[in-house]
Motif scaffolding. Structure first.
Motif, PDB file in Angstrom:
ATOM      1  N   PHE A 120      14.669  -5.767   5.690  1.00  0.00           N
ATOM      2  CA  PHE A 120      13.351  -5.239   6.076  1.00  0.00           C
ATOM      3  C   PHE A 120      12.296  -6.330   6.011  1.00  0.00           C
ATOM      4  CE2 PHE A 120      13.919  -4.399   1.530  1.00  0.00           C
ATOM      5  CZ  PHE A 120      12.732  -4.840   0.978  1.00  0.00           C
ATOM      6  N   THR A 121      11.168  -6.070   6.647  1.00  0.00           N
ATOM      7  CA  THR A 121      10.064  -7.034   6.581  1.00  0.00           C
ATOM      8  C   THR A 121       9.042  -6.510   5.571  1.00  0.00           C
ATOM      9  OG1 THR A 121       8.757  -5.918   8.271  1.00  0.00           O
ATOM     10  CG2 THR A 121      10.276  -7.653   9.031  1.00  0.00           C
ATOM     11  N   TRP A 122       8.165  -7.410   5.128  1.00  0.00           N
ATOM     12  CA  TRP A 122       7.112  -6.989   4.194  1.00  0.00           C
ATOM     13  C   TRP A 122       6.253  -5.897   4.833  1.00  0.00           C
ATOM     14  CZ3 TRP A 122       5.191  -5.715  -0.080  1.00  0.00           C
ATOM     15  CH2 TRP A 122       3.810  -5.600  -0.278  1.00  0.00           C
ATOM     16  N   GLY A 123       5.978  -6.038   6.147  1.00  0.00           N
ATOM     17  CA  GLY A 123       5.162  -5.032   6.839  1.00  0.00           C
ATOM     18  C   GLY A 123       5.812  -3.651   6.762  1.00  0.00           C
ATOM     19  N   GLU A 124       7.139  -3.602   6.951  1.00  0.00           N
ATOM     20  CA  GLU A 124       7.844  -2.307   6.904  1.00  0.00           C
ATOM     21  C   GLU A 124       7.803  -1.717   5.495  1.00  0.00           C
ATOM     22  OE1 GLU A 124      11.150  -3.159  10.405  1.00  0.00           O
ATOM     23  OE2 GLU A 124      11.552  -3.837   8.361  1.00  0.00           O
ATOM     24  N   TYR A 125       8.003  -2.601   4.507  1.00  0.00           N
ATOM     25  CA  TYR A 125       8.011  -2.094   3.127  1.00  0.00           C
ATOM     26  C   TYR A 125       6.631  -1.593   2.719  1.00  0.00           C
ATOM     27  CZ  TYR A 125       9.175  -1.501  -1.733  1.00  0.00           C
ATOM     28  OH  TYR A 125       9.381  -0.942  -2.970  1.00  0.00           O
ATOM     29  N   LYS A 126       5.628  -2.372   3.124  1.00  0.00           N
ATOM     30  CA  LYS A 126       4.255  -2.015   2.756  1.00  0.00           C
ATOM     31  C   LYS A 126       3.856  -0.672   3.393  1.00  0.00           C
ATOM     32  CE  LYS A 126      -0.323  -3.722   3.331  1.00  0.00           C
ATOM     33  NZ  LYS A 126      -1.206  -4.784   3.726  1.00  0.00           N
ATOM     34  N   ARG A 127       4.241  -0.492   4.665  1.00  0.00           N
ATOM     35  CA  ARG A 127       3.906   0.770   5.337  1.00  0.00           C
ATOM     36  C   ARG A 127       4.546   1.940   4.578  1.00  0.00           C
ATOM     37  NH1 ARG A 127       6.097   0.070  10.490  1.00  0.00           N
ATOM     38  NH2 ARG A 127       5.334  -2.049  10.402  1.00  0.00           N
ATOM     39  N   ALA A 128       5.810   1.769   4.197  1.00  0.00           N
ATOM     40  CA  ALA A 128       6.501   2.842   3.463  1.00  0.00           C
ATOM     41  C   ALA A 128       5.823   3.059   2.104  1.00  0.00           C
ATOM     42  CB  ALA A 128       7.963   2.478   3.276  1.00  0.00           C
ATOM     43  N   ALA A 129       5.428   1.953   1.450  1.00  0.00           N
ATOM     44  CA  ALA A 129       4.806   2.070   0.119  1.00  0.00           C
ATOM     45  C   ALA A 129       3.508   2.870   0.202  1.00  0.00           C
ATOM     46  CB  ALA A 129       4.528   0.685  -0.461  1.00  0.00           C
ATOM     47  N   TYR A 130       2.718   2.609   1.214  1.00  0.00           N
ATOM     48  CA  TYR A 130       1.431   3.289   1.307  1.00  0.00           C
ATOM     49  C   TYR A 130       1.564   4.761   1.682  1.00  0.00           C
ATOM     50  CZ  TYR A 130      -1.391  -0.606  -0.090  1.00  0.00           C
ATOM     51  OH  TYR A 130      -1.973  -1.582  -0.866  1.00  0.00           O
ATOM     52  N   LYS A 131       2.790   5.171   2.074  1.00  0.00           N
ATOM     53  CA  LYS A 131       3.008   6.603   2.328  1.00  0.00           C
ATOM     54  C   LYS A 131       3.560   7.296   1.087  1.00  0.00           C
ATOM     55  CE  LYS A 131       3.951   6.306   7.240  1.00  0.00           C
ATOM     56  NZ  LYS A 131       5.074   5.825   8.036  1.00  0.00           N
ATOM     57  N   SER A 132       3.857   6.495   0.036  1.00  0.00           N
ATOM     58  CA  SER A 132       4.520   7.078  -1.134  1.00  0.00           C
ATOM     59  C   SER A 132       3.506   7.484  -2.198  1.00  0.00           C
ATOM     60  CB  SER A 132       5.502   6.052  -1.719  1.00  0.00           C
ATOM     61  OG  SER A 132       4.781   4.968  -2.286  1.00  0.00           O
ATOM     62  N   ARG A 133       4.004   8.215  -3.210  1.00  0.00           N
ATOM     63  CA  ARG A 133       3.183   8.514  -4.389  1.00  0.00           C
ATOM     64  C   ARG A 133       3.388   7.377  -5.379  1.00  0.00           C
ATOM     65  NH1 ARG A 133       1.407  13.991  -5.136  1.00  0.00           N
ATOM     66  NH2 ARG A 133       0.440  13.097  -6.997  1.00  0.00           N
ATOM     67  N   LEU A 134       2.391   7.194  -6.244  1.00  0.00           N
ATOM     68  CA  LEU A 134       2.406   6.072  -7.189  1.00  0.00           C
ATOM     69  C   LEU A 134       3.736   5.927  -7.948  1.00  0.00           C
ATOM     70  CD1 LEU A 134       0.280   4.008  -7.852  1.00  0.00           C
ATOM     71  CD2 LEU A 134      -0.547   5.511  -9.666  1.00  0.00           C
ATOM     72  N   GLY A 135       4.221   7.021  -8.501  1.00  0.00           N
ATOM     73  CA  GLY A 135       5.391   6.950  -9.380  1.00  0.00           C
ATOM     74  C   GLY A 135       6.722   6.982  -8.644  1.00  0.00           C
ATOM     75  N   ASP A 136       6.717   7.041  -7.316  1.00  0.00           N
ATOM     76  CA  ASP A 136       7.985   7.103  -6.568  1.00  0.00           C
ATOM     77  C   ASP A 136       8.803   5.832  -6.770  1.00  0.00           C
ATOM     78  OD1 ASP A 136       7.262   9.528  -5.544  1.00  0.00           O
ATOM     79  OD2 ASP A 136       6.745   8.805  -3.538  1.00  0.00           O
ATOM     80  N   TYR A 137      10.106   5.969  -6.636  1.00  0.00           N
ATOM     81  CA  TYR A 137      10.969   4.793  -6.680  1.00  0.00           C
ATOM     82  C   TYR A 137      11.050   4.260  -5.249  1.00  0.00           C
ATOM     83  CZ  TYR A 137      14.981   1.776  -7.287  1.00  0.00           C
ATOM     84  OH  TYR A 137      15.812   0.683  -7.292  1.00  0.00           O
TER      85      TYR A 137
END
Ligand code: GA4
Length: 329
Positions: free
Chosen positions: A305-322
């Motif tokens: 994955f790219t940083w852009g893909e990971y970051k997009r997924a991270a910003y859709k997650s809740r703080l405590g998600d794995y």
């Protein structure tokens, strides 16, 4: 169970104070001037994903200047600060963290500082002549964080016996880097005085980036999770910096280093002010285990994955998600 009749606190969870520090390991401290620092850094990243650095080259005058500006900013009337919000995700925020329903007992200023810091896209107040001293302290501080991170990542590369010292640090250099700077203010919460519990300032999470560098005033509150799940309080040290291994560095090392779970508990008596620099690579950067580290036959633990893909997924997650879960093979 503790019941606090205060609507503001309704949404924010209470955390039972951890048991006494007996038998808990202490936070590794790395003296940057010591010849053993490369190995010590690698050991700390494997065991804790977290360490404290001393004997660093950052000017304490600069740190104190920025802290004073931050204190001045947070002391402004709420209405003035709210003109800079709501953070989406950048700008001023109060109690709401991210955009997916997380809350904490804090207010903050979140800034994108990559490439050309504080250009047209940054916050209006920084362009106002009245904030020139805040602005210049921020610019100088971010520059010194870039240098510090580069120094630490080169020592890390030495410790990992990578032939090229800049193998990791080069991911955080250049104008396309995705750097974030965060000023957090955790006001005291006197309602909690006398209870054997704390109020969540910033809930447990890992940082998605490669590394983060944290500095706080003399108020405690930061805790990190050990491999076995126990929480350890990090004694505050206004003169030191704390380095967090982020999810991306865990992937770059194919799980050798651990991205550290951490949280902040608000203090009942004293304000905590922290400043954190988050080092992310360019959005197009591929995040995958470094081939130089892989042993013969070793398979990547992660999907590509790219940083852009990971970051997009991270910003859709809740703080405590794995957050790394969906990217594991
Ligand atoms: C955690 C690390 C940084 O503070 C941050 C945070 C971001 C935010 O506050 O907007 C996130 C959080 C952080 C990870 C998951 C998402 C995004 C809040 C949230 C619920 C600025 C970052 O880059 O990721």
């Amino acid at each position: 169970m503790v019941v606090l009749a205060n609507p503001v606190l309704d949404q924010i969870s209470l955390i039972k104070s951890p048991d006494s520090g007996d038998n808990l390991p202490s936070i590794p401290t790395i003296d940057l001037s010591s010849p053993n620092s490369p190995e010590a850094i690698v050991r700390a990243c494997k065991e804790f994903g977290f360490f404290k650095i001393t004997n660093h080259p950052v000017s304490m005058d600069l740190v104190e200047k920025l802290e004073a500006e931050a204190v001045k900013f947070f002391a402004l009337p709420l209405l003035d600060k709210e003109k800079l919000g709501p953070s989406s995700p950048f700008g001023y925020g109060s109690k709401k963290i991210g955009m997916n329903g997380d809350v904490g007992w804090l207010e903050y200023l979140l800034l994108a500082v990559g490439s050309e810091p504080f250009s047209e896209s940054s916050l209006a107040f920084l362009r106002d002549p009245s904030s020139s001293s805040f602005r210049s302290a921020l610019v100088e501080y971010v520059l010194s964080m870039r240098k510090l991170v580069c120094q630490v990542l080169e020592l890390m590369a030495d410790g990992l016996q990578l032939k090229q010292r800049d193998t990791i640090s080069k991911l955080l250099q250049g104008s396309e880097c995705d750097e974030i700077f965060r000023l957090n203010h955790y006001p005291p919460c006197p309602l909690l005085q006398g209870f054997n519990c704390g109020l969540t300032g910033f809930g447990e999470h890992t940082d998605p980036q490669i590394v983060s560098v944290l500095r706080s005033n003399g108020t405690s509150g930061l805790q990190i999770a050990l491999k076995d799940g126990r929480w350890v309080s990090v004694p505050s040290d206004r003169e030191a910096f704390f380095i967090n291994v982020g999810d991306s560095l865990q992937v770059l090392t194919n799980g050798r280093f651990r991205s550290v779970k951490h949280r902040v508990i608000a203090n009942s008596l004293k304000s905590r002010v922290s400043m954190i620099y988050f080092g992310g690579p360019p959005v197009a950067q591929r995040i995958a285990p470094l081939p130089q580290l892989m042993e013969e036959g070793e398979q990547s633990l992660y999907k590509d994955f790219t940083w852009g893909e990971y970051k997009r997924a991270a910003y859709k997650s809740r703080l405590g998600d794995y957050r790394l879960g969906p990217f594991e093979l």
